[in-house]
Structure formats: structure tokens, C-alpha cells
Motif scaffolding. Structure first.
Motif, PDB file in Angstrom:
ATOM      1  N   GLU A 190       0.805  -1.219   0.000  1.00 14.75           N
ATOM      2  CA  GLU A 190       0.000   0.000   0.000  1.00 14.75           C
ATOM      3  C   GLU A 190       0.840   1.272   0.000  1.00 14.75           C
ATOM      4  OE1 GLU A 190      -3.285   0.404  -0.318  1.00 14.75           O
ATOM      5  OE2 GLU A 190      -3.329  -1.752  -0.731  1.00 14.75           O
ATOM      6  N   THR A 191       2.153   1.141   0.002  1.00 19.79           N
ATOM      7  CA  THR A 191       3.004   2.335   0.011  1.00 19.79           C
ATOM      8  C   THR A 191       2.946   3.056  -1.335  1.00 19.79           C
ATOM      9  OG1 THR A 191       4.938   1.053  -0.709  1.00 19.79           O
ATOM     10  CG2 THR A 191       4.601   1.315   1.676  1.00 19.79           C
ATOM     11  N   GLU A 192       3.250   4.345  -1.298  1.00 16.84           N
ATOM     12  CA  GLU A 192       3.265   5.138  -2.531  1.00 16.84           C
ATOM     13  C   GLU A 192       4.297   4.586  -3.508  1.00 16.84           C
ATOM     14  OE1 GLU A 192       3.841   9.812  -3.953  1.00 16.84           O
ATOM     15  OE2 GLU A 192       4.135   9.228  -1.853  1.00 16.84           O
ATOM     16  N   PHE A 193       5.408   4.119  -2.989  1.00 14.26           N
ATOM     17  CA  PHE A 193       6.478   3.525  -3.802  1.00 14.26           C
ATOM     18  C   PHE A 193       5.924   2.402  -4.674  1.00 14.26           C
ATOM     19  CE2 PHE A 193      10.596   0.779  -3.200  1.00 14.26           C
ATOM     20  CZ  PHE A 193      10.920   0.931  -4.534  1.00 14.26           C
ATOM     21  N   VAL A 194       5.231   1.452  -4.070  1.00 14.14           N
ATOM     22  CA  VAL A 194       4.703   0.304  -4.804  1.00 14.14           C
ATOM     23  C   VAL A 194       3.523   0.711  -5.673  1.00 14.14           C
ATOM     24  CG1 VAL A 194       3.600  -1.957  -4.579  1.00 14.14           C
ATOM     25  CG2 VAL A 194       5.543  -1.352  -3.102  1.00 14.14           C
ATOM     26  N   ARG A 195       2.621   1.507  -5.131  1.00 14.39           N
ATOM     27  CA  ARG A 195       1.412   1.878  -5.880  1.00 14.39           C
ATOM     28  C   ARG A 195       1.732   2.726  -7.108  1.00 14.39           C
ATOM     29  NH1 ARG A 195      -1.589   5.171  -3.600  1.00 14.39           N
ATOM     30  NH2 ARG A 195      -0.533   5.596  -1.619  1.00 14.39           N
ATOM     31  N   THR A 196       2.837   3.472  -7.063  1.00 15.56           N
ATOM     32  CA  THR A 196       3.213   4.307  -8.210  1.00 15.56           C
ATOM     33  C   THR A 196       3.871   3.484  -9.310  1.00 15.56           C
ATOM     34  OG1 THR A 196       3.542   6.217  -6.764  1.00 15.56           O
ATOM     35  CG2 THR A 196       4.563   6.310  -8.940  1.00 15.56           C
ATOM     36  N   LEU A 197       4.778   2.592  -8.934  1.00 18.22           N
ATOM     37  CA  LEU A 197       5.523   1.834  -9.949  1.00 18.22           C
ATOM     38  C   LEU A 197       4.758   0.644 -10.523  1.00 18.22           C
ATOM     39  CD1 LEU A 197       9.271   1.634  -8.758  1.00 18.22           C
ATOM     40  CD2 LEU A 197       8.291   2.992 -10.612  1.00 18.22           C
ATOM     41  N   ALA A 198       4.049  -0.072  -9.691  1.00 21.51           N
ATOM     42  CA  ALA A 198       3.435  -1.340 -10.113  1.00 21.51           C
ATOM     43  C   ALA A 198       2.583  -1.236 -11.373  1.00 21.51           C
ATOM     44  CB  ALA A 198       2.637  -1.942  -8.963  1.00 21.51           C
ATOM     45  N   PRO A 199       1.744  -0.202 -11.530  1.00 21.78           N
ATOM     46  CA  PRO A 199       0.887  -0.149 -12.735  1.00 21.78           C
ATOM     47  C   PRO A 199       1.656  -0.055 -14.047  1.00 21.78           C
ATOM     48  CG  PRO A 199       0.046   1.320 -11.025  1.00 21.78           C
ATOM     49  CD  PRO A 199       1.413   0.877 -10.582  1.00 21.78           C
ATOM     50  N   LEU A 200       2.947   0.265 -13.978  1.00 20.77           N
ATOM     51  CA  LEU A 200       3.735   0.409 -15.206  1.00 20.77           C
ATOM     52  C   LEU A 200       4.281  -0.918 -15.711  1.00 20.77           C
ATOM     53  CD1 LEU A 200       5.860   3.552 -14.201  1.00 20.77           C
ATOM     54  CD2 LEU A 200       3.643   3.492 -15.358  1.00 20.77           C
ATOM     55  N   PHE A 201       4.047  -2.006 -14.966  1.00 20.93           N
ATOM     56  CA  PHE A 201       4.709  -3.272 -15.294  1.00 20.93           C
ATOM     57  C   PHE A 201       3.716  -4.431 -15.415  1.00 20.93           C
ATOM     58  CE2 PHE A 201       7.829  -0.580 -13.273  1.00 20.93           C
ATOM     59  CZ  PHE A 201       8.902  -0.696 -14.141  1.00 20.93           C
ATOM     60  N   ASP A 202       4.174  -5.433 -16.205  1.00 20.99           N
ATOM     61  CA  ASP A 202       3.392  -6.658 -16.368  1.00 20.99           C
ATOM     62  C   ASP A 202       3.819  -7.732 -15.369  1.00 20.99           C
ATOM     63  OD1 ASP A 202       2.119  -5.678 -18.797  1.00 20.99           O
ATOM     64  OD2 ASP A 202       4.063  -5.984 -19.764  1.00 20.99           O
ATOM     65  N   ALA A 203       5.053  -7.625 -14.880  1.00 23.01           N
ATOM     66  CA  ALA A 203       5.579  -8.688 -14.026  1.00 23.01           C
ATOM     67  C   ALA A 203       6.665  -8.146 -13.102  1.00 23.01           C
ATOM     68  CB  ALA A 203       6.150  -9.823 -14.874  1.00 23.01           C
ATOM     69  N   TYR A 204       6.814  -8.828 -11.991  1.00 20.56           N
ATOM     70  CA  TYR A 204       7.869  -8.525 -11.017  1.00 20.56           C
ATOM     71  C   TYR A 204       8.761  -9.752 -10.887  1.00 20.56           C
ATOM     72  CZ  TYR A 204      10.004  -8.026  -6.354  1.00 20.56           C
ATOM     73  OH  TYR A 204      10.882  -7.974  -5.298  1.00 20.56           O
ATOM     74  N   VAL A 205      10.088  -9.536 -10.925  1.00 28.40           N
ATOM     75  CA  VAL A 205      11.051 -10.621 -10.764  1.00 28.40           C
ATOM     76  C   VAL A 205      11.925 -10.318  -9.554  1.00 28.40           C
ATOM     77  CG1 VAL A 205      13.096 -11.742 -11.751  1.00 28.40           C
ATOM     78  CG2 VAL A 205      11.104 -11.241 -13.204  1.00 28.40           C
ATOM     79  N   ASN A 206      11.954 -11.224  -8.598  1.00 28.29           N
ATOM     80  CA  ASN A 206      12.840 -11.054  -7.447  1.00 28.29           C
ATOM     81  C   ASN A 206      14.044 -11.970  -7.629  1.00 28.29           C
ATOM     82  OD1 ASN A 206      14.139 -10.680  -5.018  1.00 28.29           O
ATOM     83  ND2 ASN A 206      12.261 -10.772  -3.790  1.00 28.29           N
ATOM     84  N   ASP A 207      15.218 -11.355  -7.747  1.00 26.47           N
ATOM     85  CA  ASP A 207      16.466 -12.113  -7.879  1.00 26.47           C
ATOM     86  C   ASP A 207      17.365 -11.905  -6.660  1.00 26.47           C
ATOM     87  OD1 ASP A 207      17.660 -13.953  -9.647  1.00 26.47           O
ATOM     88  OD2 ASP A 207      19.107 -12.465 -10.341  1.00 26.47           O
ATOM     89  N   ALA A 208      16.849 -11.186  -5.658  1.00 28.37           N
ATOM     90  CA  ALA A 208      17.668 -10.765  -4.513  1.00 28.37           C
ATOM     91  C   ALA A 208      17.535 -11.750  -3.352  1.00 28.37           C
ATOM     92  CB  ALA A 208      17.273  -9.360  -4.079  1.00 28.37           C
TER      93      ALA A 208
END
Length: 409
Positions: free
Chosen positions: A132-150
Motif C-alpha cells: 500500500e506504500t506510494e512507492f509500490v502503488r506508483t511503480l506497479a501499474p507500469l509493469f506486467d511482471a515482477y522478478v525477485n532475484d535478490a
């Protein structure tokens, strides 16, 4: 098999937001190339060559520390490793970042600014709160997928690690996939012969936690480092006390004495302790002394001795699996690398399943000319490796698994 989706499940021509761990030593303000760049480059290269638009998130240091800095230099090192241009923007989710993301073409790569420069990133909180953070809510709509490699940061509940998998289809990168499989092998794989763990480093609490959690999975523990000295002290030897300005032993001894003594009492038959230790002699050269000849603590010991390495080698060579957590000495100083390198040499020459981890420990392989190919896996994780060994949950892995479960439903 892991319960999360991997790059093999990723749809073609996607806009991908990928989280890496490029946290590196900083010297004179400049990030130093290391194994992490090489490993993550595999994931980034695969995504770019598949034609995805690739945007990268990573962190460096923490606010208030000397190594807290911008990722501009990291982009240059990563580009060399990937073999493609890696753009950089000194912004994470402001207008400058959003414009740069929008301008990406297929196969192009962009690294955003240090995630820990965002107020929403660092405080540990639930994935639901982070989503629910602004960080996630702002970026997420720009992408089709998230990859965690960390994987090496997977024990953290930070926004870039646990927030995005709740709002985007989520996948594990190649580092996440291989680290997870290797580091959980001690709990999930069946081995035909003895399982040995080499345990060292400076944190007795980590060592005790690993030994306790793996009680029924490991046949013998070979001890060294600060933790090994504390166990020697519990066995009645006058070692493991701070000398001069050192502050490694006494505090840990006070906090862990009863537990160390109980572990040694209950599992003494499975625990091998050093029979000799190395120190800096009067002429500045390495000197060694048998543990039984130490009458009082007058000097600081910096490595296990040659006899200890010779004692440990047969146990390693007859093992079906060997796991390494922590160094046996201060290997950064060539005079006191014999223990760590001697044990690694024995593992490399043995036809066994082997995992070398514990953060800095894996650096000894590169420093002393050993080949990674001689080990089944060399981990780039520290805290996450410890958690995997002790069976503690890794929040970033759990959110990937939950994302995969939602897709199946």
C-alpha cells in the motif's frame, strides 16, 4: 522443487520490474565489482535477450552509513557484466523515473536509484502494508511482471522485496532460484553418506542456531573462527577472551555461555574442535600452538593450525555432502588464511555435494585462486543463508510462493 514461478513461466514481451542485490563494498565513493554483479547479470541478460523491457531495483548501504550512496557506478559495472548498456536514472518513482521507464524499448535495461533512498522502503512491515506504500502503488501499474532475484536480501520485509509480489505476477530470477535450491538442500535432500558442516565466523549466535536446527541432519560439525574458540573455552581451554581492544569474545561468551556448554554436552560426539591455533608471533610471522599447551590467554588467535586442518580433512573427504558457514580464520590476511583455504581445498578435491556460504566466506575462493566449478554452489547470501540453514522463514520467498499460489487458484 520450489513453490514459486521462475523466468521459465514469464510471458513474452513483458514490462519487467526486477529486484537485484548489488550491495557492494564502497572504496573512495566507488562500488567495487564482486560476485553479485556477475550472478545477477545472468538474469538481467536473459530478460533483455528475450525482448523484455527491463527495469531494475537495488539497494546500497543504509542511511547514515559511509556506504550509503547512489547506484550510478553500479550501473556501469553491471553493464560490463551483462554485455549491454544499462541506463541509470537518479530517481526511483518520481517523474524522472517514470519518464525513463516509459521511454524504454524492447531489450533495453534501466537501473533506478537506490531503493533505500525512499522513505517507504526500509521500515520492516507486513507485505500487505508495503503493497500500500506510494512507492509500490506508483511503480506497479507500469509493469506486467515482477522478478525477485535478490535472495541475499530475502530475509527482509522491505517494500521492493515483499510489496510488489502482492500486486503483480511475481517470478524468481535465476539467482533466487539457484540459491534457494542449494541452500535448502540440507533440509530437503537425502544424502547416502555422512553430512558435514564446517562452521566458523565471528557470530556465536548464528553458529549455535545452525547447530541446533540441523541436529538431526548433520553428522559432524568442524569448528573454527571466533565461534570455535568459544566452544574451546566451554571445553575448558583458556582461549576465547578479548585481548587489547578486541571485542569479539567476552560479550558473546556472557550471552551464550550456558547454551554453548549445553550444545557441547549434548552433541559432543558430533563436534570437532581445533587442536591447535595460529597467532602473530613476535617477528610478525604466523606462529602456531597446540591448544593443550595454552596455559592462559595472552594473545589473540587468528586461525586454526595446520594440525587441525589435517584432522578435519579426512572427515571432509569421506562426506557425501559438506556445507560451509563462516571462515575458520582471518583469511583476508594471507598469514591466517591456511585454515579456511585448507578446508576449501579439501572440499574442492572431494566428489561431494558442497555449498559454501556465509557472505564473506565465499570471497576466499576468489582471493586464493580456487575455482567455483569445484563446488556445487557458492552462495552470495549471508543472513538469508543462515535463515535457510536454520529453517527460519524468508519473507521475500514466501511472497513469491503466495503469488504463485494465487495464479494457480
Amino acid at each position: 522443487m520450489p513453490a514459486f514461478n521462475t523466468l521459465d513461466d514469464l510471458s513474452a514481451d513483458s514490462r519487467v520490474l526486477a529486484r537485484l542485490d548489488l550491495n557492494s563494498p564502497i572504496e573512495d565513493g566507488t562500488p567495487q565489482d564482486n560476485r553479485r554483479f556477475e550472478r545477477h547479470a545472468e538474469t538481467v541478460r536473459e530478460l533483455a535477450e528475450a525482448g523484455h523491457r527491463v527495469v531494475l531495483l537495488a539497494h546500497q548501504g543504509r542511511p547514515g552509513r559511509d556506504d550509503f550512496t547512489s547506484l550510478g557506478g553500479h550501473a556501469e559495472i553491471l553493464a560490463d557484466r551483462v554485455g549491454r548498456d544499462v541506463g541509470f536514472v537518479a530517481d526511483t518513482y518520481g517523474d524522472e523515473a517514470l519518464e525513463a521507464i516509459d521511454a524504454l524499448d524492447a531489450g533495453e535495461i534501466l537501473l533506478l536509484e537506490n531503493t533505500r533512498m525512499c522513505d517507504d522502503e526500509l521500515p520492516e512491515a507486513s507485505p500487505e502494508e508495503k503493497a500500500e506504500t506510494e512507492f509500490v502503488r506508483t511503480l506497479a501499474p507500469l509493469f506486467d511482471a515482477y522478478v525477485n532475484d535478490a535472495y541475499s536480501a530475502a530475509h527482509r520485509k522491505h517494500a521492493s522485496l515483499v510489496g510488489f509480489p502482492l500486486v503483480l505476477p511475481a517470478y524468481a530470477g535465476r539467482v533466487m532460484e539457484t540459491e534457494y535450491e542449494a541452500n535448502t538442500a540440507i533440509a530437503t535432500r537425502e544424502f547416502d553418506g555422512p553430512v558435514t558442516m564446517v562452521v566458523g565466523g565471528t557470530k556465536a549466535t548464528d553458529v549455535i542456531g545452525v547447530m541446533d536446527a540441523l541436529d538431526d541432519r548433520v553428522d559432524r560439525f568442524l569448528l573454527g573462527g571466533v565461534a570455535g574458540e568459544l566452544f574451546l573455552r566451554a571445553a575448558g581451554h583458556p582461549v576465547g577472551r578479548d585481548v587489547g581492544e578486541r571485542d569479539l569474545f567476552d560479550e558473546q561468551w556472557e550471552r551464550n555461555r550456558e547454551l554453548i556448554e549445553s550444545v557441547l554436552d549434548e552433541r559432543g560426539d558430533a563436534i570437532r574442535l581445533a587442536s591447535d591455533l595460529a597467532y602473530e608471533g613476535p617477528d610478525g610471522e604466523r606462529a602456531e600452538v597446540p591448544v593443550d599447551d595454552i596455559g592462559e590467554k595472552e594473545t589473540g588467535y587468528l586461525d586454526v593450525g595446520a594440525t587441525t586442518v589435517a584432522d578435519y580433512e579426512p572427515a571432509i573427504r569421506e562426506s557425501d555432502a559438506v556445507f560451509v558457514k563462516g571462515a575458520l580464520g582471518v583469511f583476508e590476511d594471507e598469514r591466517f588464511a591456511d585454515g579456511t583455504v585448507g578446508v576449501l581445498d579439501a572440499i574442492a578435491e572431494t566428489d561431494c555435494f558442497s555449498v559454501v556460504g556465509g557472505g564473506d566466506t565465499s570471497r576466499a575462493i576468489e582471493m586464493y585462486g580456487l575455482s567455483e566449478a569445484d563446488f556445487s554452489h557458492v552462495s552470495i547470501a549471508g543472513g538469508a543463508y543462515i535463515r535457510a540453514l536454520t529453517g527460519e522463514p524468508l519473507p521475500a520467498v514466501e511472497t513469491l510462493e503466495a503469488a504463485a499460489e494465487r495464479r494457480r487458484d
